[in-house]
Design a protein around this motif. Structure first.
Motif, PDB file in Angstrom:
ATOM      1  N   SER A 187      23.409 -18.875  -0.463  1.00  0.00           N
ATOM      2  CA  SER A 187      23.701 -18.024  -1.618  1.00  0.00           C
ATOM      3  C   SER A 187      24.583 -16.845  -1.220  1.00  0.00           C
ATOM      4  N   HIS A 249      23.769 -14.956 -15.136  1.00  0.00           N
ATOM      5  CA  HIS A 249      22.991 -15.934 -14.376  1.00  0.00           C
ATOM      6  C   HIS A 249      23.597 -17.330 -14.474  1.00  0.00           C
ATOM      7  N   SER A 253      25.280 -19.457 -11.469  1.00  0.00           N
ATOM      8  CA  SER A 253      24.724 -20.781 -11.171  1.00  0.00           C
ATOM      9  C   SER A 253      25.786 -21.868 -11.285  1.00  0.00           C
ATOM     10  N   SER A 257      26.551 -24.073  -8.061  1.00  0.00           N
ATOM     11  CA  SER A 257      26.217 -25.497  -8.159  1.00  0.00           C
ATOM     12  C   SER A 257      27.451 -26.368  -7.960  1.00  0.00           C
ATOM     13  N   TYR A 342      15.053 -20.704 -14.239  1.00  0.00           N
ATOM     14  CA  TYR A 342      15.194 -22.059 -13.705  1.00  0.00           C
ATOM     15  C   TYR A 342      15.772 -23.015 -14.752  1.00  0.00           C
ATOM     16  N   VAL A 345      19.517 -22.660 -14.857  1.00  0.00           N
ATOM     17  CA  VAL A 345      20.229 -23.309 -13.753  1.00  0.00           C
ATOM     18  C   VAL A 345      20.648 -24.710 -14.169  1.00  0.00           C
ATOM     19  N   SER A 438      20.353 -15.510  -8.326  1.00  0.00           N
ATOM     20  CA  SER A 438      20.808 -16.669  -9.102  1.00  0.00           C
ATOM     21  C   SER A 438      21.269 -17.792  -8.179  1.00  0.00           C
ATOM     22  N   THR A 442      19.699 -21.623  -7.810  1.00  0.00           N
ATOM     23  CA  THR A 442      20.593 -22.771  -7.987  1.00  0.00           C
ATOM     24  C   THR A 442      20.528 -23.711  -6.795  1.00  0.00           C
TER      25      THR A 442
END
Length: 480
Positions: A187, A249, A253, A257, A342, A345, A438, A442
């Motif tokens: 992260s 967020h 994410s 991702s 969550y 995400v 965040s 992720t």
């Protein structure tokens, strides 16, 4: 194919598509596509909730603005007379305050960069040291409150310290520390590589501040004249705060991702994403395709917080039942917000609607993976707490002494500088850690998706974490 380890120069994302029907959480819609060509999800998700938010917010703030204009003349006269004679802690030397603010921003930014570098280079020791410092901090607060005879708070912080001690002892040498370190390291790497996500977070804080000013205008002018409008303003305030928070967020994410699914599956040596401007793409998806889903989930938390505010306003005295209900509503709101983190995400990863993402997140909870997520987040929380508390204190003290220094012969303590330094440092560190938070969520979900789809992860980008030790501790439990 889904049972073997895919290797190559690019992500074999078809593996996820084939294995997804057997996975607890499906990934049918490839959104975002890790190769940088984002799939068209067909239509806007939950768009009517966005329309409702815009209509309600615009209506309430517009009414509040008209009410403010009606009373602006009298308040303006009072403001001019008071400002002309203002004195005290904050004097009229605005240039000094500007220097202190700029100094605090630069110092905090430097310390945050140092801390992000430590996250990448020494993540495991950083988690362990932060856990010890957090325990010491909780004990210190308990002793401080006991000295000032605030026994309830002293007992509360004492219990928190004991819980943290027990938790730290249990996980000190477990694989969970290494997995949390891995998530935090990746992260931090994404945050320093794609600095646009941090800039985006700060930009939305400015937008949120302007939005809150409009809401406060409604609350100030309608608190007695129109109770209905007042509580509508409270709902809009909470709703808007959640919407802007979740836009940040979902954007973060989306960027993390996209990188994760492209570079954690194959053996690739670099850190980059397929698209040229990943933050712009993720922000575009968050504010178009997924904005309705963001507004939908944010409304749930906003309603709970509004009900808590109404209960507090109607409560008389400090009865035990009243305090219990107040605490219960606060816990429900916090848990719902954590659950939404969550769920969002998956909104960012696959473009799911809110209800679909929430349903898949609930499957994760029932599967027992939620305990892994909770422990993982508690371990990384130690790092966030230490950064926010200690950097805020350090920057406040240094700004109070050196923030306006013109000569080494006149070093004095300035309380205004201390307050400015603390506020600036607190805001910058909180926003920076929100981006890291965040990213950690992720990456956790990304590893879970890889395991569910039976796709082997790539240990190449782990940096200074011992790859062999991580493999032996994590490969069998957290990923295929």
């Amino acid at each position: 194919m889904g049972q073997e380890e895919p290797r190559g120069d690019s992500v074999q994302y078809a593996v996820l598509e084939e294995a997804a029907p057997q996975a607890p959480m499906t990934a049918v819609e490839q959104f975002p596509n890790p190769m940088g060509k984002y799939a068209d999800i067909g239509n806007f998700r939950d768009i009517w909730w966005f329309v409702l938010w815009v209509i309600l917010s615009t209506t309430v703030i517009a009414i509040g603005a008209f009410a403010t204009n009606d009373g602006s003349s009298s308040s303006g006269d009072q403001g001019s007379s008071s400002s002309s004679s203002g004195s005290g802690l904050f004097s009229d030397d605005y240039s000094k305050y500007f220097q202190q603010t700029a100094f605090a921003c630069l110092l905090t930014s430097f310390l945050c960069l140092v801390y992000l570098a430590l996250m990448q280079k020494y993540p495991v020791p950083l988690i362990r040291v932060s856990a010890i410092l957090t325990i010491i901090l909780m004990i210190g607060f308990a002793v401080l409150f006991f000295i000032f005879k605030s026994y309830f708070m002293a007992v509360l912080f004492g219990i928190i310290a004991l819980v943290n001690i027990a938790f730290t002892v249990l996980v000190w040498n477990s694989d969970r520390v290494y997995f949390a370190a891995l998530c935090m390291q990746l992260s931090a790497k994404s945050a320093t590589t794609y600095w646009g996500v941090t800039v985006n977070a700060f930009a939305w804080v400015v937008v949120q501040f302007a939005f809150l000013l409009g809401c406060f205008a409604v609350l100030v002018n309608c608190s007695e004249s129109s109770p209905v409008l007042f509580w509508a303003g409270i709902l809009v305030l909470y709703w808007g705060s959640e919407v802007f928070r979740n836009i940040v967020h979902v954007t973060t994410s989306g960027v993390v991702s996209e990188w994760f699914f492209k570079y954690m599956g194959p053996q690739t040596p670099n850190f980059s994403v397929g698209s040229d401007r990943p933050t712009v793409g993720a922000l575009g998806r968050a504010t178009t395709w997924s904005i309705g889903s963001i507004c939908f989930g944010s409304l749930v938390v906003a309603i709970i917080r509004t009900l808590r505010a109404m209960f507090r306003a109607a409560r008389r005295g400090n009865s035990f039942i009243g305090l219990l209900v107040d605490c219960l509503l606060g816990c429900i709101a916090s848990l719902m917000q954590y659950f939404n983190d969550y769920a969002y995400v998956q909104v960012a990863m696959f473009g799911k609607s809110y209800l679909t993402a929430a349903g898949d997140t609930w499957k994760l909870v029932k599967s027992g993976t939620a305990w892994d997520a909770l422990i993982n987040d508690n371990l990384t929380d130690f790092v966030y707490i230490v950064l926010i508390v200690f950097v805020t204190a350090i920057v406040g003290c240094i700004t109070a002494v050196f923030g306006h220094l013109s000569s080494w012969d006149h070093i004095t303590w300035d309380w205004a500088g201390f307050i400015i330094g603390c506020v600036v440092a607190f805001l910058i560190t909180c926003i920076t850690m929100k981006v890291i938070y965040s990213g950690v969520l992720t990456i956790f979900i990304g590893f879970w998706q890889l395991k569910a789809a039976q796709v082997a992860w790539n240990p190449a980008p782990l940096g200074d974490i011992p790859v062999g030790e991580v493999n032996s501790k994590l490969e069998g439990k957290y990923m295929s």
